[in-house]
Write an enzyme that holds these catalytic residues in place. Structure first.
Site, PDB file in Angstrom:
ATOM      1  N   GLU A  72       0.855  -1.190   0.000  1.00 28.57           N
ATOM      2  CA  GLU A  72       0.000   0.000   0.000  1.00 28.57           C
ATOM      3  C   GLU A  72       0.887   1.235   0.000  1.00 28.57           C
ATOM      4  O   GLU A  72       1.801   1.350   0.824  1.00 28.57           O
ATOM      5  CB  GLU A  72      -0.920   0.013   1.214  1.00 28.57           C
ATOM      6  CG  GLU A  72      -1.775   1.262   1.326  1.00 28.57           C
ATOM      7  CD  GLU A  72      -2.593   1.530   0.065  1.00 28.57           C
ATOM      8  OE1 GLU A  72      -2.387   2.581  -0.563  1.00 28.57           O
ATOM      9  OE2 GLU A  72      -3.421   0.659  -0.292  1.00 28.57           O
ATOM     10  N   GLU A  93     -15.637  -4.599  -0.873  1.00 27.89           N
ATOM     11  CA  GLU A  93     -15.396  -3.961   0.421  1.00 27.89           C
ATOM     12  C   GLU A  93     -16.435  -2.907   0.760  1.00 27.89           C
ATOM     13  O   GLU A  93     -16.673  -2.600   1.933  1.00 27.89           O
ATOM     14  CB  GLU A  93     -13.987  -3.356   0.473  1.00 27.89           C
ATOM     15  CG  GLU A  93     -13.755  -2.163  -0.415  1.00 27.89           C
ATOM     16  CD  GLU A  93     -13.278  -2.532  -1.803  1.00 27.89           C
ATOM     17  OE1 GLU A  93     -12.682  -1.674  -2.472  1.00 27.89           O
ATOM     18  OE2 GLU A  93     -13.492  -3.687  -2.226  1.00 27.89           O
TER      19      GLU A  93
END
Length: 692
Positions: free
Chosen positions: A384, A487
């Site tokens: 990330e 998500e």
């Protein structure tokens, strides 16, 4: 491969090309191999324009072409057609992985040179390729005296003129949430600035999708409505205002229009792939499709945390638990997020704190790699960046070295940052902010892909640039996100509505594979008690608005060569009968066929496994219940199959009875039909096994 280049072939392909009188407009016409699509280019009035028809009806009205530059004369007016080169191609090529193993590239082509009659004599080539399922064109600026080597494009004049009475399915562009919006179905006149692919239905009943192919060394194209029904290419700008910084000679990406008489035909098109260059990496046997589980959903439903400041998910013990589960049930890998230094605190805004070769103390990557090798399950990496690209690129070598030593073969990258906030440091060390689909970020993705290939790793970016078919050229670009995924069902208000997965096959999925992360079995995760009283929970209205059977159907309907079983191991262990389909379904296909569907209503897809004889079928619906009759004539004629059916049970409803599922078997042949009752927000998944 057959490639023809001869004057008489040009005549056969072009139909008409007039070059006699200077005062007369020149016209070049290129037809698809089946003659149903006809693209015309003209220099009438000194402007470069194109138009297209489909089955005799206008598909794209007269639309302008051209480029403008910062320090050079542009290609905007005073242009004439000065030459045409023609070709045709009919070849079949093989994908290393994909929705089809073999893909036919059958098109007719014209390279039309436009030369300026005013100012410095300069020329641009518009190369158009016309297929039976659409057409693409690009600009090619050859080396010439009128241009210095470095050029800055300040506008692309490309237009797409559609019937203003068309219906459009689209998401907004140049807004904070990148591509992660619910699709809107509106009159085309209500579109203001849209990402591509944008899909339309014309009043004549044709379906079109506008996109681009081979986005390399260029900025991503959005569509801005200039006048009613007339859309203009709108390129993501650099932070200094330039749109594209390049060198002569250069080629732009292909501007594409897929055309079909029905929605399923759009899904069956492979034109975007055909407009990309062949594999540039050589032997890519190390690129491996497959299925994985991960320490991921637990963070989204807040059972675990990315950082170490609450209930850290990325621990040695928890990773080995997931690995053991994966080994028991035949999964290839385990994705682990939150393993490296940088996740504590406000990681969303502190991307420069990430250290991609430094695990947290409770994550023993060497021990995890040893355990994974022992049981045959790989660690799937995660990087990330929070959009800080300079920080990430500075650590790429160390990051991939660590992963290579740890047996990692796939890496999920992330660019969680608001649109327009990709961070880079310029040559003076000053921070600049760029778009996710701007030229700088596009080039960054290719740098990561090429670096990963040196280490024999595949990349699955989230918060990515949109897919434009570059997976053909770089097969290790194995999947990506680029849309509202699963998500959002964990914490968003609203969560993805039932129609969402009945829209994206005809919009986002036309660009390429999506890592949607299907397979959630606990459809109301926020109604459970948290593991710790101080763990925050999402609103109970955040939930998965599908039936259990529809979650299974997503593995067939939403294509990706890597598919996640997104839920927690214990939720699969509680429903082993339904879990069996996820264990069985492959991710690499010999052949894929969209059978039926209407955008936003329902979709039916069948796929044949690569290297085997089994077929799989997925069908899903929106919030409306419907009964679908599916002919199974895609099966091998004369063969008998056992259909293992997972479908909605009586009374199944995404809101009131999401777990009602029927699992049954029946015998079928290619001459049969299967009737599938789908509940509201429901679906069905079928495995067809050749009878012994």
């Amino acid at each position: 491969m057959t490639v023809r280049r001869a004057f008489h072939v040009c005549l056969a392909i072009l139909g008409f090309a007039a070059f006699a009188a200077a005062a007369r407009a020149e016209t070049v016409t290129v037809s698809s191999p089946n003659d149903e699509i006809v693209v015309t280019l003209t220099d009438e009035g000194g402007f470069a324009r194109y138009s297209a028809t489909f089955r005799g009806e206008e598909a794209v009205g007269a639309s302008r072409l051209g480029l403008l530059f910062e320090d050079h004369f542009g290609f905007d007016r005073g242009l004439e057609i000065s030459g045409v080169e023609c070709a045709s191609r009919d070849e079949t090529w093989e994908q290393h992985w994909g929705e089809d193993r073999l893909i036919r590239d059958h098109h007719n082509e014209a390279a039309v040179t436009f030369t300026a009659t005013e100012g410095p004599r300069r020329r641009v080539i518009v190369r158009v390729r016309v297929f039976d399922d659409g057409f693409g064109f690009r600009y090619e600026t050859p080396k010439q005296a009128a241009f210095r080597k470095d050029v800055a494009i300040i506008d692309e004049l490309t237009e797409f003129a559609f019937d203003a009475a068309s219906t459009a399915w689209w998401i907004p562009s140049r807004e904070w949430n990148r591509y992660e919006y619910l699709y809107r179905e509106t009159p085309a006149t209500e579109v203001y600035l849209a990402h591509t692919p944008m899909t339309l239905k014309t009043p004549a009943g044709a379906y079109l999708s506008v996109h681009e192919a081979a986005l390399v060394d260029y900025s991503g194209m959005s569509l801005k409505q200039a006048r009613e029904g007339r859309f203009k290419a709108d390129l993501a700008p650099w932070s200094d205002g330039a749109l594209v910084k390049t060198k002569v000679p250069f080629k732009t990406p292909w501007r594409t229009v897929q055309i079909s008489p029905d929605p399923a035909g759009l899904m069956n098109s492979r034109m975007i792939l055909n407009l990309n260059e062949p594999n540039a990496l050589g032997d890519v046997s190390w690129v491996e499709p497959g299925k994985y589980v991960g320490i991921w959903w637990a963070m989204h439903i807040r059972d675990r945390s990315w950082g170490t400041d609450m209930i850290h998910g990325a621990t040695t013990e928890e990773t080995k638990r997931y690995m053991d589960f994966a080994a028991e049930h035949g999964f290839d890998g385990v994705l682990v997020e939150g393993w490296n230094i940088g996740w504590d605190g406000d990681w969303y805004n502190n991307g420069d704190l990430f250290r991609f070769a430094e695990p947290y103390p409770d994550f023993d990557i060497a021990e995890i790699a040893r355990h994974g090798e022992q049981i045959g399950v790989r660690l799937i990496g995660h990087h990330e960046t929070s959009g800080d690209v300079t920080n990430y690129e500075a650590q790429l070598d160390d990051a991939f070295d660590l992963y290579e030593k740890s047996g990692v073969r796939q890496v999920k990258t992330g660019y969680v940052a608001d649109g327009g906030l990709i961070e880079r440091l310029d040559e003076r060390g000053i921070k600049k902010y760029e778009w996710h689909d701007g030229q700088f970020t596009n080039d960054h993705h290719l740098r990561v892909i090429r670096k990963a290939a040196e280490h024999k790793m595949s990349i699955n970016p989230h918060e990515p640039v949109k897919d434009t078919g570059l997976r053909r050229t770089y097969p290790n670009w194995i999947s990506r996100e680029g849309a509202r995924g699963q998500e959002y069902n964990a914490w968003a208000l609203p969560p993805n509505p039932p129609e969402h997965t009945a829209i994206i096959p005809f919009t986002r999925m036309l660009s390429g594979p999506m890592d949607f992360t299907p397979g959630v079995f606990d459809l109301r995760p926020n109604e459970r008690e948290p593991l710790r009283p101080d763990m925050p929970r999402s609103d109970t209205r955040s939930r998965v608005e599908t039936t259990l059977a529809k979650q299974l159907s997503l593995y067939v309907v939403l294509y990706s060569p890597i598919q996640m079983a997104a839920d927690l191991p214990e939720n699969y262990e509680a429903r082993p009968d339904a879990f069996q389909f996820i264990k069985d379904v492959p991710t690499d296909w010999e052949k894929s066929v969209a059978l039926d569907g209407e955008i936003g209503d329902y979709v039916v897809v069948a796929r044949k496994e690569r290297g085997g004889n089994d077929w799989y079928l997925g069908a899903l619906t929106d919030e409306e219940a419907r009964e679908i009759t599916v002919p199974v004539d895609f099966l091998e004629p004369g063969a008998a199959y056992t259909a293992e059916i997972y479908r909605d049970g009586e009374g199944a409803h995404y809101n009131t009875a999401p777990y009602e599922i029927v699992i049954e078997e029946t015998s079928v042949t290619a001459a049969d039909e299967i009737v599938l009752p789908l509940g509201p927000g429901g679906g069905a998944a079928i495995r067809f096994v050749v009878a012994e």
